[in-house]
Design a protein around this motif. Sequence first.
Motif, PDB file in Angstrom:
ATOM      1  N   GLN A 346       0.823  -1.205   0.000  1.00  0.00           N
ATOM      2  CA  GLN A 346       0.000   0.000   0.000  1.00  0.00           C
ATOM      3  C   GLN A 346       0.857   1.255   0.000  1.00  0.00           C
ATOM      4  OE1 GLN A 346      -3.271   0.500  -0.270  1.00  0.00           O
ATOM      5  NE2 GLN A 346      -3.551  -1.685  -0.660  1.00  0.00           N
ATOM      6  N   LEU A 347       1.890   1.184   0.826  1.00  0.00           N
ATOM      7  CA  LEU A 347       2.766   2.362   0.880  1.00  0.00           C
ATOM      8  C   LEU A 347       3.462   2.584  -0.451  1.00  0.00           C
ATOM      9  CD1 LEU A 347       4.302   1.921   4.426  1.00  0.00           C
ATOM     10  CD2 LEU A 347       2.691   3.664   3.682  1.00  0.00           C
ATOM     11  N   GLU A 348       3.863   1.484  -1.043  1.00  0.00           N
ATOM     12  CA  GLU A 348       4.512   1.632  -2.342  1.00  0.00           C
ATOM     13  C   GLU A 348       3.545   2.178  -3.374  1.00  0.00           C
ATOM     14  OE1 GLU A 348       5.962  -2.235  -3.027  1.00  0.00           O
ATOM     15  OE2 GLU A 348       7.912  -1.858  -2.082  1.00  0.00           O
ATOM     16  N   LEU A 349       2.335   1.679  -3.288  1.00  0.00           N
ATOM     17  CA  LEU A 349       1.327   2.188  -4.222  1.00  0.00           C
ATOM     18  C   LEU A 349       1.099   3.671  -4.000  1.00  0.00           C
ATOM     19  CD1 LEU A 349      -0.707   1.348  -6.412  1.00  0.00           C
ATOM     20  CD2 LEU A 349      -2.376   1.045  -4.607  1.00  0.00           C
ATOM     21  N   GLN A 350       0.975   3.997  -2.722  1.00  0.00           N
ATOM     22  CA  GLN A 350       0.773   5.403  -2.403  1.00  0.00           C
ATOM     23  C   GLN A 350       1.977   6.224  -2.841  1.00  0.00           C
ATOM     24  OE1 GLN A 350      -1.977   6.683  -1.259  1.00  0.00           O
ATOM     25  NE2 GLN A 350      -1.145   8.763  -1.283  1.00  0.00           N
ATOM     26  N   LEU A 351       3.125   5.650  -2.620  1.00  0.00           N
ATOM     27  CA  LEU A 351       4.335   6.367  -3.026  1.00  0.00           C
ATOM     28  C   LEU A 351       4.368   6.579  -4.532  1.00  0.00           C
ATOM     29  CD1 LEU A 351       7.125   7.515  -2.332  1.00  0.00           C
ATOM     30  CD2 LEU A 351       8.037   5.216  -2.665  1.00  0.00           C
ATOM     31  N   SER A 352       3.999   5.544  -5.244  1.00  0.00           N
ATOM     32  CA  SER A 352       4.007   5.689  -6.700  1.00  0.00           C
ATOM     33  C   SER A 352       3.008   6.741  -7.138  1.00  0.00           C
ATOM     34  CB  SER A 352       3.689   4.350  -7.348  1.00  0.00           C
ATOM     35  OG  SER A 352       2.390   3.959  -7.012  1.00  0.00           O
ATOM     36  N   LYS A 353       1.871   6.742  -6.489  1.00  0.00           N
ATOM     37  CA  LYS A 353       0.879   7.757  -6.841  1.00  0.00           C
ATOM     38  C   LYS A 353       1.390   9.150  -6.521  1.00  0.00           C
ATOM     39  CE  LYS A 353      -3.283   4.929  -6.397  1.00  0.00           C
ATOM     40  NZ  LYS A 353      -4.520   4.700  -5.637  1.00  0.00           N
ATOM     41  N   ASP A 354       1.973   9.251  -5.342  1.00  0.00           N
ATOM     42  CA  ASP A 354       2.499  10.560  -4.970  1.00  0.00           C
ATOM     43  C   ASP A 354       3.637  10.977  -5.889  1.00  0.00           C
ATOM     44  OD1 ASP A 354       0.747  11.107  -2.996  1.00  0.00           O
ATOM     45  OD2 ASP A 354       1.948  10.220  -1.403  1.00  0.00           O
ATOM     46  N   LYS A 355       4.397   9.991  -6.305  1.00  0.00           N
ATOM     47  CA  LYS A 355       5.471  10.311  -7.236  1.00  0.00           C
ATOM     48  C   LYS A 355       4.909  10.823  -8.554  1.00  0.00           C
ATOM     49  CE  LYS A 355       9.315   7.436  -5.696  1.00  0.00           C
ATOM     50  NZ  LYS A 355      10.123   6.235  -5.996  1.00  0.00           N
ATOM     51  N   GLU A 356       3.874  10.147  -8.998  1.00  0.00           N
ATOM     52  CA  GLU A 356       3.259  10.595 -10.238  1.00  0.00           C
ATOM     53  C   GLU A 356       2.713  12.002 -10.088  1.00  0.00           C
ATOM     54  OE1 GLU A 356       0.345   7.806 -11.411  1.00  0.00           O
ATOM     55  OE2 GLU A 356       1.801   6.211 -11.848  1.00  0.00           O
ATOM     56  N   ARG A 357       2.088  12.192  -8.939  1.00  0.00           N
ATOM     57  CA  ARG A 357       1.539  13.523  -8.694  1.00  0.00           C
ATOM     58  C   ARG A 357       2.649  14.569  -8.671  1.00  0.00           C
ATOM     59  NH1 ARG A 357      -2.122  13.492  -3.600  1.00  0.00           N
ATOM     60  NH2 ARG A 357      -2.913  11.744  -4.798  1.00  0.00           N
ATOM     61  N   LEU A 358       3.698  14.204  -7.969  1.00  0.00           N
ATOM     62  CA  LEU A 358       4.825  15.131  -7.911  1.00  0.00           C
ATOM     63  C   LEU A 358       5.388  15.377  -9.303  1.00  0.00           C
ATOM     64  CD1 LEU A 358       6.998  16.722  -6.369  1.00  0.00           C
ATOM     65  CD2 LEU A 358       8.257  14.583  -6.163  1.00  0.00           C
ATOM     66  N   GLN A 359       5.469  14.314 -10.058  1.00  0.00           N
ATOM     67  CA  GLN A 359       5.998  14.468 -11.407  1.00  0.00           C
ATOM     68  C   GLN A 359       5.118  15.394 -12.228  1.00  0.00           C
ATOM     69  OE1 GLN A 359       8.828  13.258 -12.273  1.00  0.00           O
ATOM     70  NE2 GLN A 359       8.740  14.104 -14.344  1.00  0.00           N
ATOM     71  N   ALA A 360       3.827  15.184 -12.076  1.00  0.00           N
ATOM     72  CA  ALA A 360       2.915  16.052 -12.824  1.00  0.00           C
ATOM     73  C   ALA A 360       3.056  17.496 -12.376  1.00  0.00           C
ATOM     74  CB  ALA A 360       1.481  15.565 -12.626  1.00  0.00           C
ATOM     75  N   MET A 361       3.176  17.664 -11.068  1.00  0.00           N
ATOM     76  CA  MET A 361       3.327  19.023 -10.566  1.00  0.00           C
ATOM     77  C   MET A 361       4.613  19.645 -11.070  1.00  0.00           C
ATOM     78  SD  MET A 361       2.051  18.280  -6.713  1.00  0.00           S
ATOM     79  CE  MET A 361       2.474  19.902  -6.085  1.00  0.00           C
ATOM     80  N   MET A 362       5.666  18.844 -11.011  1.00  0.00           N
ATOM     81  CA  MET A 362       6.947  19.386 -11.443  1.00  0.00           C
ATOM     82  C   MET A 362       6.955  19.683 -12.931  1.00  0.00           C
ATOM     83  SD  MET A 362       9.586  17.156  -9.199  1.00  0.00           S
ATOM     84  CE  MET A 362      10.995  18.017  -9.851  1.00  0.00           C
ATOM     85  N   SER A 363       6.362  18.777 -13.660  1.00  0.00           N
ATOM     86  CA  SER A 363       6.319  19.030 -15.097  1.00  0.00           C
ATOM     87  C   SER A 363       5.477  20.251 -15.397  1.00  0.00           C
ATOM     88  CB  SER A 363       5.753  17.816 -15.817  1.00  0.00           C
ATOM     89  OG  SER A 363       4.441  17.583 -15.375  1.00  0.00           O
ATOM     90  N   HIS A 364       4.389  20.351 -14.646  1.00  0.00           N
ATOM     91  CA  HIS A 364       3.549  21.520 -14.859  1.00  0.00           C
ATOM     92  C   HIS A 364       4.306  22.797 -14.520  1.00  0.00           C
ATOM     93  CE1 HIS A 364       0.254  24.346 -14.549  1.00  0.00           C
ATOM     94  NE2 HIS A 364       0.631  24.603 -13.318  1.00  0.00           N
ATOM     95  N   LEU A 365       4.945  22.765 -13.380  1.00  0.00           N
ATOM     96  CA  LEU A 365       5.688  23.966 -12.991  1.00  0.00           C
ATOM     97  C   LEU A 365       6.850  24.212 -13.923  1.00  0.00           C
ATOM     98  CD1 LEU A 365       5.636  23.581  -9.142  1.00  0.00           C
ATOM     99  CD2 LEU A 365       4.279  25.102 -10.563  1.00  0.00           C
ATOM    100  N   HIS A 366       7.414  23.141 -14.373  1.00  0.00           N
ATOM    101  CA  HIS A 366       8.529  23.310 -15.298  1.00  0.00           C
ATOM    102  C   HIS A 366       8.048  23.964 -16.585  1.00  0.00           C
ATOM    103  CE1 HIS A 366      12.207  22.561 -17.439  1.00  0.00           C
ATOM    104  NE2 HIS A 366      11.518  21.946 -18.389  1.00  0.00           N
TER     105      HIS A 366
END
Length: 713
Positions: A346-366
Motif C-alpha cells: 500500500q505504501l509503495e502504491l501510495q508512493l508511486s501515486k504521490d510520485k506521479e503527482r509530484l511528477q505532474a506538478m513538477m512538469s507543470h511547474l517546469h
Amino acid sequence: MMQESGTETKSNDSVIQNGAGPDNHLLECTLRESRSNGETPLEVGAVELAHLQQQQALQAARQLLINQQPFSGIKANKRNDKHPSLQVPVSVAMMTPQVITPQQMQQILQQQVLTPQQLQVLLQQQQALMLQQQQLQEFYKKQQEQLQLQLLQQQHAGKQPKEQQQQQQVATQQLAFQQQLLQMQQLQQQHLLTLQRQGLLSIQPGQPTLPLQSLAQGMIPAELQQLWKEVTGSHTADDVVCNNHSTLDLSTTCVSSTAQPKTSLLLNSQASTNGQASVLTLKRESSSHEEYTHNHPLYGHGVCKWPGCETICEDFPSFLKHLNSEHALDDRSTAQCRVQMQVVQQLELQLSKDKERLQAMMSHLHVKSTEPKASPQPQLCTTFGRENGWICYSQQLEEGITGILKGLNLVSSATLSKTASEASPQSLPHTPTTPTAPLTPITQGPSVITTTSIHNVGPIRRRYSDKYNIPISSDPMISVDFLSLPDFAQNQEFYKNAEVRPPFTYASLIRQGILESPEKQLTLNEIYNWFTRQFAYFRRNAATWKNAVRHNLSLHKCFVRVENVKGAVWTVDEMEFQKRRPQKISGSPTLIKNIQTSHAYCSPLSAALQASMAENSLPLYTTASMGNPALNSLANAIREDLNGVMEHTSSNGSDSSPGRSPMQGMHQVHVKEEPLDHDDNDGPLSLVTTANHSPDFDRDRDYEDEPVNDDME
DNA sequence: TAGATTATAAACACCC
DNA sequence: TGGGTGTTTATAATCT
C-alpha cells in the motif's frame, strides 16, 4: 547471535565441504582458474559452466538424498504443529537456477554480436539450465513430500527427546541444500558476468538484477507465494531468524533490489547487486551479517520493532531470543508478515501515486517556468491558473481545432500548423510595458503574478499583440464580445482583483462600460468609475488612463456625446464602432488570411475560432474553468460561426461595413435604424442585420430599444 | 513603405 | 481659481 550466525555460516561451510566434497572443490577451482585466466572464451565458458552447474545440481540432490536417509523417523516441531509440512528454509530465489530470460536473449540477439555457433551454445545452455531448474523443482517437491510423510509418521511416534536433534539434522540438511543452491546461483552469476564482460549481455543500471529478474520471470507471483509458504516451516532458533529474513527477502527482493545483508541470503542479496558482488567470501558475509545484526530492522532502541510488539529487549541476544520465541514462524507471525507486506504494498502504491503527482506538478511547474522563455516578448503578469489553463486549452485546441478546421477545408495544413504553433502559451496575456503605464503589479486578491514576469517588465512600448499576447482580436468588437462572454464574470473577477492590464483597447472598454449600463450611456465620471470598478489596473495612475479615456472618447467617432438633462453622457455608435477597422472579409482567401493572421493583436487562433470560443463560453481568461473546452461543441460552434460569417458576409456583401470581421458579423444582432448625424457618416442609414443570436443579443436588443437621442451632435 | 490603429503625453479651452 | 471635462496635437509602436 553474531557468534551463532558465524557458527552457522561456519558450519554451513563445513557442511558444504563435507557434503559437496571434491566436486565442489573441483568446481570452485575450475571457476577460480577461469577467473584467473581472465576472459574466458564464450564457447568454452558457457558450456563448462552449464555442465558444472548441472553437475552441482546433481551433487546437491545426491547430498540431500543421502542426508535425508536418517530422518525417516523425524517428528514435527511442536511450534509448527499447525504447519505439518516440514519445509526447507531456502529462498525461492535460490531454487531458481539462473536462466537467461527472453529479454536478455532478445538483448543478445539485438546486439547481433553473436555468431550462430555462439547462439547455439547459448541456446543449449539455456535449455540445460531450464532442465536443471525443472529437475531442481521436482526434486524439491519430492523432498517436501517425503518430509511431510516423515512428519506424519513422527506425529504418531511422538518421541520428544529426539525431536530437537532430528530437527537440527533437518536444518543442517536444509542448509546444505541451500548452500548448494547458493553456489549454483553464484556460478550462474559468474556466467552472466562472463557474458557481460564479453559484451554479450548488457545489463542496464536500472534494470533489475538478473537473478531476481530471472526469478520473477521464471515464476509467477502465485508460485512464489506458494513456494514461500512451503518453505516456511519448523526450524531451529537460528533458522527462524534466517527464515524471517528469507520471508522478507522473498517479499521484497522481487520488487526491489535493495536487499539488505541477510544471514542466510547474503549471497542472494549480493547476487542481486548488479552481479558485481557475487564473488564474495564468507568472511565478508560474516562481517555483513555482523553489521546486520546491529542494524536489525526489527530491533532498535532496545525495543522489538515487530509490528504490534514493542517488547523491551535489553540487548541484541535477548532480542533474538524474544524474536525466536515470540515471533517464530507460526500462523500469527505469518499473518503479521502478510499484513506487513500489504502495508508495504500500500505504501509503495501510495508512493508511486504521490510520485506521479509530484511528477505532474513538477512538469507543470517546469512548463510554466519555461514558458516565458519561449516567448520573445517579456511577460509581465500572468496568472498561474491562466497559464495552466491556456496550456491545456492550447494543447487541446491545437489538436481539436486543427481537425475541425481541416474538416471545414478552411485552413491549409501549413497555416494550421502555423496557427497551432502560434497558439502556444506564448499567446498568454501580457501586460503593458509602457513605461508610463502603471506597471506595478501587485498581487492583489487571488491573482498570482509571477515575480519572474514582473522582472521582465521592459520599457519598450509594444503593440497589443505583444503586450497582452492574448488570443483576442484587435477588433474592438471582438474584444467587447469577449467581455460579453457569459462567463466573463470570472474574467471580471480576475481583472477586478488582479492588477493586470486588460487586453482590450480603451475604446473597447469604454464601449463595454457604456453598453453595460442600464441606459447604454454613461457620463465620463461613470466611465471612470466603471474602469476602476472593473479593473484593478485602472486604480492607479488615474491621470494617465483618464486622459486616455477622454482622448478616446473624443477621438473615436463611435463615441457620441449626448447632452442630457443631467449633463453630458456618452453613448456608443455601433455603426461607427464597426467601421473602425475596414477590412475586406469575404468568402475569399482574404477571409482565410484574416482568420489566420487575425488583426493587429489578434491571437494565433482565428477570429472565427475566438468567436466560437466566445460563443461556447470557452473561458480563455478564466482561472478556474480553463483547460476543459468542449471540443465537440467547439467544433459545432466553429462550423456555425464560420457558416455564419460566410452567410453574413455574403448577405451583407454590399453592406456599408465591408471590413467587418467575423466577430462583427456574428455579434451584430440588432436591427437598428437610427439617424446618424456624424459628419463622416455620408452613407445611407445603415441597416445591420444578422440572424446570429449571440449572448449579446438581449443586450443589443435592449440597446435597440433604447430611445435614440436625436440631439446627438 | 505608407497608412491605420492604438497608446501615451501634453496643451488648450470651456464650464462649474 | 482649481478641478473636471472635452478637444486637439504630437509622438511612438506596431501591424496591415
